[in-house]
Design a protein around this motif. Structure first.
Motif, short mmCIF file in Angstrom:
data_model
loop_
_atom_site.label_atom_id
_atom_site.label_comp_id
_atom_site.label_asym_id
_atom_site.label_seq_id
_atom_site.Cartn_x
_atom_site.Cartn_y
_atom_site.Cartn_z
N TYR A 65 0.86 -1.18 0.00
CA TYR A 65 0.00 0.00 0.00
C TYR A 65 0.89 1.23 0.00
CZ TYR A 65 -4.25 2.69 0.93
OH TYR A 65 -5.32 3.56 0.84
N ALA A 66 0.89 1.95 -1.12
CA ALA A 66 1.87 3.01 -1.36
C ALA A 66 1.82 4.14 -0.33
CB ALA A 66 1.68 3.59 -2.76
N LYS A 67 0.62 4.53 0.10
CA LYS A 67 0.51 5.63 1.07
C LYS A 67 1.19 5.26 2.39
CE LYS A 67 -3.75 7.71 -0.71
NZ LYS A 67 -5.17 8.04 -0.40
N SER A 68 1.12 3.99 2.76
CA SER A 68 1.78 3.55 3.99
C SER A 68 3.30 3.52 3.82
CB SER A 68 1.26 2.17 4.41
OG SER A 68 -0.07 2.25 4.85
N CYS A 69 3.76 3.20 2.63
CA CYS A 69 5.20 3.25 2.35
C CYS A 69 5.70 4.68 2.53
CB CYS A 69 5.50 2.79 0.92
SG CYS A 69 5.00 1.09 0.55
N LEU A 70 4.92 5.63 2.05
CA LEU A 70 5.28 7.04 2.18
C LEU A 70 5.35 7.46 3.65
CD1 LEU A 70 5.74 9.82 0.78
CD2 LEU A 70 3.27 10.17 0.94
N LYS A 71 4.34 7.09 4.42
CA LYS A 71 4.31 7.47 5.82
C LYS A 71 5.45 6.82 6.61
CE LYS A 71 1.68 9.44 7.96
NZ LYS A 71 1.16 10.74 8.42
N TYR A 72 5.70 5.53 6.34
CA TYR A 72 6.80 4.87 7.05
C TYR A 72 8.14 5.50 6.64
CZ TYR A 72 9.97 1.49 9.02
OH TYR A 72 10.99 0.90 9.74
N GLY A 73 8.26 5.82 5.37
CA GLY A 73 9.47 6.50 4.91
C GLY A 73 9.67 7.82 5.64
N ASN A 74 8.57 8.57 5.81
CA ASN A 74 8.66 9.84 6.53
C ASN A 74 9.08 9.63 7.98
OD1 ASN A 74 7.81 11.13 4.21
ND2 ASN A 74 5.69 11.37 4.88
N TYR A 75 8.51 8.59 8.61
CA TYR A 75 8.86 8.28 10.00
C TYR A 75 10.35 7.98 10.13
CZ TYR A 75 4.36 8.11 12.49
OH TYR A 75 3.19 8.44 13.13
N THR A 76 10.87 7.14 9.25
CA THR A 76 12.28 6.76 9.36
C THR A 76 13.20 7.92 8.98
OG1 THR A 76 12.24 5.82 7.11
CG2 THR A 76 11.85 4.32 8.94
N PHE A 77 12.73 8.77 8.09
CA PHE A 77 13.56 9.91 7.67
C PHE A 77 13.84 10.85 8.83
CE2 PHE A 77 14.08 14.21 5.87
CZ PHE A 77 15.20 13.97 5.08
N ILE A 78 12.86 11.03 9.72
CA ILE A 78 13.05 11.94 10.85
C ILE A 78 13.31 11.19 12.17
CG2 ILE A 78 11.66 13.75 9.81
CD1 ILE A 78 9.36 12.98 11.64
N GLY A 79 13.30 9.85 12.12
CA GLY A 79 13.54 9.06 13.32
C GLY A 79 12.39 9.10 14.29
N ARG A 80 11.19 8.97 13.79
CA ARG A 80 9.99 9.09 14.63
C ARG A 80 9.37 7.72 14.91
NH1 ARG A 80 4.62 12.65 12.94
NH2 ARG A 80 4.05 13.27 15.05
N GLY A 81 8.82 7.57 16.11
CA GLY A 81 8.00 6.41 16.42
C GLY A 81 8.74 5.21 16.98
N LYS A 82 9.99 5.39 17.35
CA LYS A 82 10.76 4.27 17.91
C LYS A 82 11.74 4.84 18.92
CE LYS A 82 13.45 0.21 16.56
NZ LYS A 82 14.10 -0.51 15.42
N SER A 83 11.71 4.32 20.13
CA SER A 83 12.57 4.82 21.19
C SER A 83 14.05 4.73 20.80
CB SER A 83 12.33 4.03 22.48
OG SER A 83 13.17 4.49 23.51
N GLY A 84 14.73 5.84 20.89
CA GLY A 84 16.15 5.86 20.55
C GLY A 84 16.44 5.88 19.07
N SER A 85 15.40 5.95 18.27
CA SER A 85 15.58 5.94 16.82
C SER A 85 16.16 7.26 16.32
CB SER A 85 14.23 5.68 16.14
OG SER A 85 14.37 5.70 14.74
N LYS A 86 17.10 7.14 15.40
CA LYS A 86 17.71 8.32 14.78
C LYS A 86 17.24 8.41 13.32
CE LYS A 86 21.91 8.18 17.61
NZ LYS A 86 23.38 8.08 17.58
N PRO A 87 17.31 9.60 12.75
CA PRO A 87 16.96 9.73 11.33
C PRO A 87 17.74 8.74 10.47
CG PRO A 87 17.22 11.89 12.31
CD PRO A 87 17.66 10.90 13.36
N ASN A 88 17.05 8.08 9.56
CA ASN A 88 17.67 7.06 8.72
C ASN A 88 17.26 7.28 7.26
OD1 ASN A 88 18.61 4.75 7.46
ND2 ASN A 88 18.05 3.38 9.14
#
Length: 258
Positions: A65-88
Motif C-alpha cells: 500500500y503506497a501511502k503507507s510506504c510514504l508514511k513509514y518513509g517519513n517516520y524513518t527519515f526523521i527518526g519518529r516512532g521508535k525509542s532511541g531511533s535516529k533519522p535514517n
C-alpha cells in the motif's frame, strides 16, 4: 449516527468505536486501506507513534500500500516512532522507492529529492534521482515538475552511483564547459530554458504557484519561449490567486481548530 461534539464523553465513545471498526477492518478483513486508516488513527487520535509506525510498515510490506510506504518513509527519515531511533535517510529511501514502484507520485518525489541531496553522501545518485523526479512529474506531481524546472534553469551536477550506469541527459563527455571540472562519472543537467519552460508550464497547470510565477517571468523576458506580455500577466495573476487560496485555506484551518 449524529454526535454531539460538545459532549466530551460522547465524542470519546465515537472515537473509540472508530478505532474498533478500523482494527476489525485491518486485522480481520485484512483491508490495506483500513490498515492505513488505523495507523492514521493511532497517529492523530492517540499520538501513539510507535504503534502507528509498525502499522504503516506492515501495511506497506505486507500489502504493497503506497501511502503507507510514504508514511513509514517519513517516520524513518526523521527518526519518529521508535525509542532511541535516529533519522535514517537510507531506510526512508528504500520505502520511498518501494512506493514509487507502486505508482505513487509523492513517493517518487521524495525518492528523487533524497537521491539528488548531498545529505545522502556516498548513497547519492543524481541520475537515479532525476529519473524518480521525472516519473513523479509524469504522474502529475506539480512539485516534482517545479523542481525539475529549477534544475534546468540553473543547471546541476552530481555523482552517478555506478560506473556502468549510463546517464539519460548528459555525462562528462558533454560539450558543456563544466565537463572539464566535474568529477569523472558525474551526471550533468545542462541549463536549458526550453526544458525549464516546459516543466514550469506543467507545474503551473498543476497549480504550483511558484511555477506560475516563474512562467510569468519567462514570458515577460522571452526565456525558453517567445516574449508575450499578455501571457506574463495571466500567469502572474494565477500565481497571486494561488497564493491567496493557500492563505485562505490556512486561515480556515486555524478557525476550525481554534
Amino acid at each position: 449516527m449524529s454526535v454531539n461534539f460538545q459532549d466530551e464523553a460522547e465524542v470519546k465513545q465515537y472515537l473509540d468505536n472508530i478505532g474498533i471498526e478500523y482494527r476489525f477492518g485491518c486485522y480481520s478483513e485484512k483491508k490495506p486501506d483500513v490498515c492505513h486508516l488505523l495507523a492514521d488513527y493511532l497517529e492523530s487520535i492517540h499520538k501513539d507513534y510507535e504503534k502507528a509506525r509498525k502499522v504503516y510498515r506492515s501495511t506497506c510490506d505486507d500489502y504493497g500500500y503506497a501511502k503507507s510506504c510514504l508514511k513509514y518513509g517519513n517516520y524513518t527519515f526523521i527518526g519518529r516512532g521508535k525509542s532511541g531511533s535516529k533519522p535514517n535517510p537510507a531506510e526512508a529511501l528504500e520505502y520511498y522507492e518501494k512506493g514509487c514502484k507502486l505508482g505513487d507520485s509523492e513517493n517518487c518525489l521524495n525518492a528523487g529529492l533524497l537521491l539528488v541531496s548531498p545529505k545522502m553522501n556516498n548513497r547519492r545518485d543524481f541520475m537515479r534521482g532525476m529519473e524518480y523526479l521525472t516519473k513523479s512529474c509524469d504522474l502529475n506531481n506539480g512539485n516534482a515538475c517545479f523542481y525539475l524546472s529549477g534544475l534546468h534553469i540553473s543547471g546541476a551536477e552530481g555523482p552517478i552511483a555506478s560506473k556502468e550506469t549510463q546517464p539519460l541527459i548528459s555525462s562528462t563527455e558533454s560539450s558543456s564547459p563544466k565537463s572539464s571540472v566535474v568529477k569523472k562519472n558525474d551526471f550533468i543537467v545542462e541549463k536549458n530554458m526550453e526544458k525549464a519552460f516546459t516543466f514550469s508550464y506543467k507545474a503551473c497547470e498543476l497549480n504550483n504557484m511558484y511555477a506560475c510565477a516563474n512562467l510569468s517571468q519567462m514570458y515577460a523576458r522571452g526565456e525558453g519561449t517567445e516574449k508575450n506580455a499578455e501571457k506574463a500577466e495571466i500567469y502572474k495573476k494565477k500565481a497571486i490567486q494561488l497564493q491567496e487560496d493557500v492563505k485562505n485555506s490556512k486561515q480556515l484551518l486555524f478557525q476550525q481548530t481554534s
